[in-house]
Design a protein around this motif. Sequence first.
Motif, PDB file in Angstrom:
ATOM      1  N   GLY A  81     -35.750  19.921   1.519  1.00  0.00           N
ATOM      2  CA  GLY A  81     -35.078  19.725   0.227  1.00  0.00           C
ATOM      3  C   GLY A  81     -35.878  20.162  -0.981  1.00  0.00           C
ATOM      4  N   TYR A  83     -36.138  23.021  -2.260  1.00  0.00           N
ATOM      5  CA  TYR A  83     -35.471  24.077  -3.013  1.00  0.00           C
ATOM      6  C   TYR A  83     -34.176  23.606  -3.677  1.00  0.00           C
ATOM      7  CZ  TYR A  83     -38.613  27.671  -1.231  1.00  0.00           C
ATOM      8  OH  TYR A  83     -39.709  28.447  -0.965  1.00  0.00           O
ATOM      9  N   ASP A  84     -33.800  22.360  -3.478  1.00  0.00           N
ATOM     10  CA  ASP A  84     -32.569  21.846  -4.072  1.00  0.00           C
ATOM     11  C   ASP A  84     -32.727  21.794  -5.590  1.00  0.00           C
ATOM     12  OD1 ASP A  84     -31.849  21.556  -1.458  1.00  0.00           O
ATOM     13  OD2 ASP A  84     -31.694  19.377  -1.493  1.00  0.00           O
ATOM     14  N   ILE A 119     -28.924  25.411  -6.085  1.00  0.00           N
ATOM     15  CA  ILE A 119     -29.047  25.443  -4.624  1.00  0.00           C
ATOM     16  C   ILE A 119     -28.724  24.042  -4.124  1.00  0.00           C
ATOM     17  CG2 ILE A 119     -30.562  25.841  -2.654  1.00  0.00           C
ATOM     18  CD1 ILE A 119     -32.280  27.578  -4.569  1.00  0.00           C
ATOM     19  N   ALA A 120     -27.755  23.957  -3.236  1.00  0.00           N
ATOM     20  CA  ALA A 120     -27.357  22.670  -2.674  1.00  0.00           C
ATOM     21  C   ALA A 120     -27.498  22.736  -1.162  1.00  0.00           C
ATOM     22  CB  ALA A 120     -25.918  22.341  -3.054  1.00  0.00           C
ATOM     23  N   ARG A 121     -28.083  21.709  -0.596  1.00  0.00           N
ATOM     24  CA  ARG A 121     -28.319  21.614   0.849  1.00  0.00           C
ATOM     25  C   ARG A 121     -27.304  20.642   1.430  1.00  0.00           C
ATOM     26  NH1 ARG A 121     -32.076  17.852   2.991  1.00  0.00           N
ATOM     27  NH2 ARG A 121     -32.566  17.518   0.806  1.00  0.00           N
ATOM     28  N   THR A 128     -27.899  22.955   9.026  1.00  0.00           N
ATOM     29  CA  THR A 128     -28.172  22.774   7.604  1.00  0.00           C
ATOM     30  C   THR A 128     -27.725  24.020   6.865  1.00  0.00           C
ATOM     31  OG1 THR A 128     -30.081  21.392   8.128  1.00  0.00           O
ATOM     32  CG2 THR A 128     -29.937  22.260   5.886  1.00  0.00           C
ATOM     33  N   PHE A 130     -27.028  25.979   3.148  1.00  0.00           N
ATOM     34  CA  PHE A 130     -27.454  26.038   1.757  1.00  0.00           C
ATOM     35  C   PHE A 130     -26.427  26.835   0.968  1.00  0.00           C
ATOM     36  CE2 PHE A 130     -31.278  25.281   4.153  1.00  0.00           C
ATOM     37  CZ  PHE A 130     -31.969  24.369   3.369  1.00  0.00           C
TER      38      PHE A 130
END
Length: 154
Positions: A81, A83-84, A119-121, A128, A130
Amino acid sequence: MTSAATSAASPAVRRRREAGATLVEVLVAVLVLSIGLLGVAGAQLASLRNNHSAWLRSEATLRAYDILDRMRANRERALAGDYDIALGAAAPAGTSIAAVDLQEWRQALARLPHGDGAIARAVNGTQTLFTVTVQWDDSRGALPAQQFVTVGEL
């Protein structure tokens, strides 16, 4: 005498009446030519505007795939997470690879007019996904912001 004088004066009178005809024809030709040139200028302007829009969309696509490649290179931290990030949020401070990647990504997005990104995970079982969103203003303020959204799996 009057009939002879009338017939002799007739060509001169006719020439005086027709003296402005060529000037009117030239003015009409200039008017038609100027309308045609305005049409060509309008088509050129529309072409430039569409070319600029295509360049912005290409740049947004490139930026979205750039961050996905950076996330693939740092897969462990991306899955954790790091990079969220949301639209409008500032890039994280720090010197970790993820923080530097996001800082550089935000700087690249800033080159777009009102450029922003998110960016949403999403974890779906063992998968997973993105979702990368790149947003920019292509309308010079007249329309809502444009978005390029792509979904990737690491």
